[in-house]
Design a protein around this motif. Structure first.
Motif, PDB file in Angstrom:
ATOM      1  N   PHE A 123      10.584  -1.725 -13.011  1.00 30.23           N
ATOM      2  CA  PHE A 123      11.485  -0.886 -13.805  1.00 30.23           C
ATOM      3  C   PHE A 123      11.534   0.551 -13.287  1.00 30.23           C
ATOM      4  O   PHE A 123      10.593   1.044 -12.684  1.00 30.23           O
ATOM      5  CB  PHE A 123      11.043  -0.836 -15.268  1.00 30.23           C
ATOM      6  N   GLY A 124      12.661   1.193 -13.610  1.00 28.03           N
ATOM      7  CA  GLY A 124      12.787   2.628 -13.434  1.00 28.03           C
ATOM      8  C   GLY A 124      12.813   3.293 -14.794  1.00 28.03           C
ATOM      9  O   GLY A 124      12.015   2.969 -15.672  1.00 28.03           O
ATOM     10  N   ALA A 125      13.762   4.214 -14.999  1.00 32.33           N
ATOM     11  CA  ALA A 125      13.852   4.961 -16.249  1.00 32.33           C
ATOM     12  C   ALA A 125      14.851   4.299 -17.191  1.00 32.33           C
ATOM     13  O   ALA A 125      15.996   4.040 -16.818  1.00 32.33           O
ATOM     14  CB  ALA A 125      14.271   6.400 -15.966  1.00 32.33           C
ATOM     15  N   TRP A 126      14.422   4.056 -18.427  1.00 34.19           N
ATOM     16  CA  TRP A 126      15.263   3.511 -19.491  1.00 34.19           C
ATOM     17  C   TRP A 126      15.054   4.388 -20.715  1.00 34.19           C
ATOM     18  O   TRP A 126      13.925   4.575 -21.178  1.00 34.19           O
ATOM     19  CB  TRP A 126      14.880   2.058 -19.803  1.00 34.19           C
ATOM     20  N   ASN A 136      21.669   5.095 -21.202  1.00 35.72           N
ATOM     21  CA  ASN A 136      20.643   4.065 -21.280  1.00 35.72           C
ATOM     22  C   ASN A 136      19.783   4.057 -20.032  1.00 35.72           C
ATOM     23  O   ASN A 136      18.577   4.271 -20.078  1.00 35.72           O
ATOM     24  CB  ASN A 136      21.298   2.697 -21.489  1.00 35.72           C
ATOM     25  N   THR A 137      20.398   3.825 -18.883  1.00 42.38           N
ATOM     26  CA  THR A 137      19.649   3.746 -17.632  1.00 42.38           C
ATOM     27  C   THR A 137      20.586   3.980 -16.461  1.00 42.38           C
ATOM     28  O   THR A 137      21.808   3.846 -16.598  1.00 42.38           O
ATOM     29  CB  THR A 137      18.982   2.367 -17.470  1.00 42.38           C
ATOM     30  N   ALA A 138      19.987   4.327 -15.325  1.00 43.07           N
ATOM     31  CA  ALA A 138      20.720   4.350 -14.062  1.00 43.07           C
ATOM     32  C   ALA A 138      20.096   3.368 -13.078  1.00 43.07           C
ATOM     33  O   ALA A 138      20.389   3.401 -11.891  1.00 43.07           O
ATOM     34  CB  ALA A 138      20.726   5.761 -13.471  1.00 43.07           C
ATOM     35  N   ASP A 139      19.228   2.477 -13.581  1.00 45.28           N
ATOM     36  CA  ASP A 139      18.580   1.491 -12.708  1.00 45.28           C
ATOM     37  C   ASP A 139      19.589   0.628 -11.975  1.00 45.28           C
ATOM     38  O   ASP A 139      19.325   0.127 -10.880  1.00 45.28           O
ATOM     39  CB  ASP A 139      17.652   0.583 -13.525  1.00 45.28           C
ATOM     40  N   THR A 140      20.736   0.401 -12.597  1.00 49.46           N
ATOM     41  CA  THR A 140      21.743  -0.473 -11.999  1.00 49.46           C
ATOM     42  C   THR A 140      22.552   0.223 -10.908  1.00 49.46           C
ATOM     43  O   THR A 140      23.387  -0.412 -10.269  1.00 49.46           O
ATOM     44  CB  THR A 140      22.706  -0.966 -13.087  1.00 49.46           C
ATOM     45  N   GLY A 141      22.321   1.517 -10.710  1.00 46.17           N
ATOM     46  CA  GLY A 141      23.073   2.269  -9.720  1.00 46.17           C
ATOM     47  C   GLY A 141      24.161   3.129 -10.326  1.00 46.17           C
ATOM     48  O   GLY A 141      24.794   3.920  -9.627  1.00 46.17           O
ATOM     49  N   LEU A 191       0.809  -1.216   0.000  1.00 49.67           N
ATOM     50  CA  LEU A 191       0.000   0.000   0.000  1.00 49.67           C
ATOM     51  C   LEU A 191       0.844   1.269   0.000  1.00 49.67           C
ATOM     52  O   LEU A 191       0.357   2.333  -0.377  1.00 49.67           O
ATOM     53  CB  LEU A 191      -0.940   0.005   1.210  1.00 49.67           C
ATOM     54  N   LEU A 192       2.101   1.163   0.419  1.00 49.47           N
ATOM     55  CA  LEU A 192       3.006   2.305   0.380  1.00 49.47           C
ATOM     56  C   LEU A 192       4.365   1.800  -0.078  1.00 49.47           C
ATOM     57  O   LEU A 192       5.136   1.232   0.701  1.00 49.47           O
ATOM     58  CB  LEU A 192       3.125   2.984   1.746  1.00 49.47           C
ATOM     59  N   VAL A 193       4.645   1.979  -1.366  1.00 52.14           N
ATOM     60  CA  VAL A 193       5.942   1.629  -1.948  1.00 52.14           C
ATOM     61  C   VAL A 193       6.598   2.941  -2.349  1.00 52.14           C
ATOM     62  O   VAL A 193       6.048   3.707  -3.146  1.00 52.14           O
ATOM     63  CB  VAL A 193       5.784   0.686  -3.150  1.00 52.14           C
ATOM     64  N   VAL A 194       7.761   3.207  -1.786  1.00 53.03           N
ATOM     65  CA  VAL A 194       8.367   4.539  -1.806  1.00 53.03           C
ATOM     66  C   VAL A 194       9.542   4.575  -2.776  1.00 53.03           C
ATOM     67  O   VAL A 194      10.444   3.722  -2.703  1.00 53.03           O
ATOM     68  CB  VAL A 194       8.847   4.928  -0.395  1.00 53.03           C
ATOM     69  N   ALA A 195       9.542   5.547  -3.693  1.00 52.50           N
ATOM     70  CA  ALA A 195      10.670   5.721  -4.612  1.00 52.50           C
ATOM     71  C   ALA A 195      11.843   6.357  -3.886  1.00 52.50           C
ATOM     72  O   ALA A 195      11.669   7.190  -2.996  1.00 52.50           O
ATOM     73  CB  ALA A 195      10.261   6.587  -5.799  1.00 52.50           C
ATOM     74  N   GLY A 196      13.058   5.949  -4.279  1.00 52.54           N
ATOM     75  CA  GLY A 196      14.265   6.531  -3.718  1.00 52.54           C
ATOM     76  C   GLY A 196      14.803   7.626  -4.616  1.00 52.54           C
ATOM     77  O   GLY A 196      14.051   8.311  -5.305  1.00 52.54           O
ATOM     78  N   GLU A 197      16.133   7.776  -4.645  1.00 45.88           N
ATOM     79  CA  GLU A 197      16.740   8.791  -5.498  1.00 45.88           C
ATOM     80  C   GLU A 197      16.436   8.514  -6.966  1.00 45.88           C
ATOM     81  O   GLU A 197      16.331   9.424  -7.773  1.00 45.88           O
ATOM     82  CB  GLU A 197      18.252   8.834  -5.273  1.00 45.88           C
ATOM     83  N   ARG A 198      16.321   7.233  -7.320  1.00 48.61           N
ATOM     84  CA  ARG A 198      15.907   6.826  -8.655  1.00 48.61           C
ATOM     85  C   ARG A 198      14.588   6.082  -8.519  1.00 48.61           C
ATOM     86  O   ARG A 198      14.353   5.409  -7.511  1.00 48.61           O
ATOM     87  CB  ARG A 198      16.941   5.899  -9.302  1.00 48.61           C
ATOM     88  N   PRO A 199      13.711   6.178  -9.528  1.00 46.60           N
ATOM     89  CA  PRO A 199      12.429   5.468  -9.413  1.00 46.60           C
ATOM     90  C   PRO A 199      12.584   3.975  -9.144  1.00 46.60           C
ATOM     91  O   PRO A 199      11.767   3.382  -8.436  1.00 46.60           O
ATOM     92  CB  PRO A 199      11.778   5.726 -10.776  1.00 46.60           C
ATOM     93  N   ALA A 200      13.657   3.363  -9.686  1.00 43.28           N
ATOM     94  CA  ALA A 200      13.813   1.918  -9.521  1.00 43.28           C
ATOM     95  C   ALA A 200      14.285   1.534  -8.127  1.00 43.28           C
ATOM     96  O   ALA A 200      14.163   0.369  -7.732  1.00 43.28           O
ATOM     97  CB  ALA A 200      14.785   1.368 -10.557  1.00 43.28           C
TER      98      ALA A 200
END
Length: 647
Positions: free
Chosen positions: A301-304, A343-348, A47-56
């Motif tokens: 997923f986050g941003a790609w 491409n992405t920063a999902d991997t950190g 019910l509450l899933v919180v995004a961090g510095e990146r959406p992923a």
């Protein structure tokens, strides 16, 4: 919007109810998500899933808020639902559901216990990680409602176990703060503090992943529902914890009102388009007051950048968000490095490891300027875009370079997968497509022509771009036609090593949908070809979009199921990708092939998996059961873009 509601035949059947998922985004990358039945089937549900510095980099906080009704007789009826590692489902509150519906994007459950009817609504405060859960007595009563708060605080991609420390729950006025990370507020908070062991996630088990976690029962809220209309509400929000949210009932109304405004702004032609507009809204997230990004898919997923640029026209230009899109294009241009879009920063870490995302970026900028007339943006970005061409002519990372012999773009090494077909199994690319992939060179030709048009629109000389474009088109038309009546998927691909020597390169005529871009793009290199498109459609088209590989290919895999290796191995070897319906429809329209009937399957799909949205993928074989993310940006965006041409 289309009417999405289910009665008891769906709600009370666990298999049916647990495979239909709802999503309520918060506009900053977090969300609330679950199933019609209330059973959590994924580690990502909460019910509450919180995004961090990146959406992923999301974290799960409030997992569930389990209702129990105390009747005047003294009976206590539990309305929650959990599946346990033992195989038991307890409690089984879904068996008392008489209806579930989405009302302006807000989910609503309706339980009946004899003459007592209770509704629950849930929404997130737009722009904040804050969820409101409202329970209302519809009929019957008086009753007392108890709400048990099951919590965790962990990475959304993992689990938390009882062999670690208990959650830190600190009492505050009206509720509690959990792990110093999120706050619960509601009536008559009573702390508890115990583990619930062995909650099971059936979808994670089906994906071959760890499927069990332990939850912390932090405490509960309670209130009286004396007469119809009375409510008992709970709010939960992440930092800043001192934030004082409006009452939960107002959050519901604010969210519903905003959803209606989002739809109205896009001026949809029908209920399906209105539904797709609201679905598109879930993927556009604010990164600050003036900038935006795109979540590729929920829940993982986050941003790609590839997904963002393919989705750009549908998500921004078809929904009345051109100004926000303009800011996004400018921010992405700042990520260009050696002529490649990040491409992405999902991997950190920020990665530059695709051959096509940059070319889709050229396309997105061209579409933005073409639709809006924003030549100021064109002038601002032209130096960077010309830098992309120069870098590709000179050569950039991963062997990406224009072959001077034919003006076509070649790419890749033996251990890379740089196109959108980028799946790997144990680090080895499944479809490396090294050489000159067909869609990459369709995008290259399209990008050169689009950049030439932008240059001329701003008063520049596009002579060299026109020459490069003409060379690429001439070579494309010569090299890509295959004997079967369609196009090669890759030309100049590395050939297998032969014991006695032989050809170093070969042309791969595997029947895949990538070739559709040669006809679908605004400046595609080929003229309409009805016979070729009919052959492609006969082999690849399904009710949910084109397959990624023809069924008669030896590598065809009809089910996108199993553990990570099995799923990644099937990802682009026959799995259906709904986003590809966009290129097919564009190409077919140009060839004079009727396309309206191709939307029927996906329109029906809006009410059968990710509710009100379109899935990432589906099985290549009937019944084409949906797989992957239930809510996928490019799937929604492309359907929204092509349903009504000429907008």
């Amino acid at each position: 919007m289309i009417d999405i509601r289910f009665g008891s035949q769906i709600c009370t059947d666990l298999t049916s109810g647990a495979t239909r998922e709802w999503l309520v985004p918060d506009g900053v990358g977090g969300y609330a998500m679950g199933t019609v039945s209330g059973v959590r089937t994924r580690r990502y549900h909460g019910l509450l899933v919180v995004a961090g510095e990146r959406p992923a980099s999301r974290r799960v906080g409030l997992v569930s808020l389990d209702p129990a009704v105390l009747l005047p007789s003294g009976a206590r009826v539990r309305l929650g639902a959990h599946e346990w590692a033992s195989g038991t489902v307890d409690p089984r509150g879904f068996e008392l559901l008489e209806r579930f519906e989405l009302v302006d994007g807000v989910p609503r459950w309706r339980w009946r216990i004899g003459d007592v009817v209770i509704e629950r609504e849930l929404a997130m405060l737009p722009g904040r990680s804050c969820v409101a859960v409202v329970h209302r007595l519809v009929s019957g009563g008086p009753v007392r409602l108890e709400l048990a708060a099951a919590c965790t605080w962990r990475d959304a991609h993992g689990e938390r176990r009882a062999d670690g420390p208990a959650l830190r729950v600190e009492p505050v006025a009206g509720g509690a703060v959990v792990e110093g990370a999120f706050r619960l507020a509601g009536p008559n908070w009573a702390p508890a503090g115990q583990w619930w062991f062995g909650v099971h996630h059936r979808e994670e088990a089906a994906r071959g992943l760890s499927a069990t976690e332990d939850l912390w029962y932090a405490g509960g809220f309670a209130g009286a529902l004396d007469r119809p209309g009375d409510t008992v509400s709970v709010l939960a929000w992440a930092a800043p914890l001192e934030f004082d949210p409006m009452p939960a009932t107002e959050v519901i109304e604010v969210a519903r009102r905003r959803n209606r405004q989002v739809v109205a702004q896009a001026k949809p032609a029908d209920d399906v388009e209105a539904t797709l507009v609201l679905a598109a809204d879930a993927f556009v997230v604010r990164t600050d007051a003036s900038a935006a990004d795109v979540v590729a898919g929920y829940p993982w997923f986050g941003a790609w950048s590839r997904d963002t640029m393919i989705s750009y026209e549908g998500l921004f230009l078809r929904t009345g968000r051109a100004e926000l899109g303009r800011a996004l294009l400018r921010s992405y241009a700042a990520t260009l490095s050696e002529g490649m879009l990040a491409n992405t920063a999902d991997t950190g870490r920020v990665e530059h490891n695709t051959v096509d995302a940059t070319l889709w970026f050229l396309h997105a900028v061209d579409r933005h300027v073409t639709v809006t007339g924003d030549t100021d943006l064109a002038a601002e970005l032209l130096p960077a875009l010309r830098g992309v061409v120069d870098a590709h002519l000179a050569g950039t990372r991963y062997g990406i370079v224009v072959d001077p012999a034919d003006g076509l773009l070649t790419q890749g090494t033996t251990d890379t997968a740089l196109t959108w077909m980028d799946a790997r199994v144990y680090g080895v690319p499944v479809t490396p497509r090294t050489g000159k992939p067909v869609e990459v060179n369709a995008l290259w030709a399209n990008g050169l022509a689009g950049l030439a048009a932008l240059t001329e629109a701003t008063g520049g000389d596009a002579g060299e771009l026109r020459r490069l474009h003409a060379q690429a088109v001439t070579s494309f038309r010569k090299r890509y036609p295959a004997p079967g009546g369609w196009l090669h998927d890759v030309v100049d691909a590395p050939a297998p090593t032969y014991p006695l020597g032989g050809a170093t390169y070969h042309d791969d005529d595997t029947l895949r949908p990538n070739q559709l871009l040669a006809w679908s793009l605004p400046y595609g290199p080929l003229e309409p070809d009805e016979p070729a498109l009919r052959r492609i459609a006969a082999a690849l088209l399904t009710p949910l979009g084109p397959r990624s590989l023809a069924p008669d290919a030896p590598e065809f895999t009809g089910r996108h199921r199993g553990g990570p290796a099995e799923r990644d191995g099937a990802y682009h070897q026959g799995t259906v990708w709904p986003w590809l319906l966009g290129p097919y429809v564009d190409a077919a329209r140009r060839a004079g092939i009727p396309v309206d009937d191709n939307f029927v399957g996906l329109e029906a799909h809006l009410a059968e998996y990710g509710l009100g949205s379109v899935s990432e993928t589906a099985d290549g074989l009937p019944p084409h059961a949906a797989t992957g993310c239930p809510f996928q940006a490019w799937s929604v965006a492309e359907l929204l873009r092509v349903r009504r041409p000429g907008r």
